[in-house]
Design an enzyme around this catalytic site. Structure first.
Site, PDB file in Angstrom:
ATOM      1  N   ASP A  72       0.850  -1.186   0.000  1.00 56.71           N
ATOM      2  CA  ASP A  72       0.000   0.000   0.000  1.00 56.71           C
ATOM      3  C   ASP A  72       0.888   1.239   0.000  1.00 56.71           C
ATOM      4  OD1 ASP A  72      -1.915   2.013   0.473  1.00 56.71           O
ATOM      5  OD2 ASP A  72      -3.101   0.707   1.774  1.00 56.71           O
ATOM      6  N   ARG A 120      -0.314   4.454  -0.390  1.00 59.77           N
ATOM      7  CA  ARG A 120      -1.121   5.667  -0.226  1.00 59.77           C
ATOM      8  C   ARG A 120      -0.583   6.590   0.861  1.00 59.77           C
ATOM      9  NH1 ARG A 120      -6.867   2.644  -0.112  1.00 59.77           N
ATOM     10  NH2 ARG A 120      -5.560   1.209   1.069  1.00 59.77           N
TER      11      ARG A 120
END
Length: 190
Positions: free
Chosen positions: A124, A126
């Site tokens: 991930d 983000r």
């Protein structure tokens, strides 16, 4: 630096909303995020922080649960008052081009986490810094966060007082393995 647009009306199949864009200018990129909200926000609004998923949100792909989560969030927020913070971070932050490459790797048998790692990314990528700015802009101090992602809970607890509310979608033959990986490898509360 963050620039803020004017607010406009957004009638949708889920009801009438207000929409505002937040342009996040970083040294290497510019991202334009959205807030889709009800006219009024209660003291403890229902909030969904949703990362862009073109394939799920716009093309209604069955490979993930993203589009279904967005639709459930908009329905509930219209009914219960709140907002969707729509972040332009396609493919858990790896971008559309790399997401399609990850899909191709998934077609060969890798799962969603393994595909991102094989492409040289973390599971991930983000960044949620703009979310704090948005919480502050709307003077939010306490929210009901619509999520199954324990990482989001942990990150947003450093920004705001929150209660977690689950968001559960239908499982199908195309996303069953994806959902299992989210639960087993990423700890999602499914």
């Amino acid at each position: 630096m963050i620039e803020i647009s004017n607010e406009a009306n957004l009638p949708t199949q889920f009801g009438k909303f207000k929409i505002r864009a937040f342009r996040e200018i970083k040294s290497n990129q510019t991202l334009e995020h959205l807030v889709i909200k009800t006219q009024d926000l209660p003291q403890n609004p229902l909030v969904r922080v949703h990362s862009e998923c073109l394939t799920g949100d716009a093309l209604l792909s069955l490979k993930c649960d993203c589009g279904s989560e967005l639709h459930i969030a908009l329905q509930r927020i219209q009914k219960e008052q709140g907002m969707v913070i729509y972040l332009r971070q396609e493919g858990r932050g790896i971008g559309l081009f790399n997401k399609v490459n990850a899909y191709a790797l998934q077609d060969t048998g890798l799962d969603t986490v393994e595909a991102n790692l094989a492409l040289g990314f973390k599971d991930d990528e983000r960044d949620y810094n703009v979310v704090k700015f948005i919480f502050d802009f709307y003077k939010l101090t306490h929210i009901r966060l619509l999520t199954n992602n324990p990482s989001k809970i942990k990150i947003f607890e450093t920004m705001i007082k929150l209660e977690r509310e689950p968001i559960l979608t239908e499982c199908n033959q195309h996303n069953a393995h994806y959902l299992a990986i989210k639960k087993e490898k990423m700890g999602h509360l499914l």
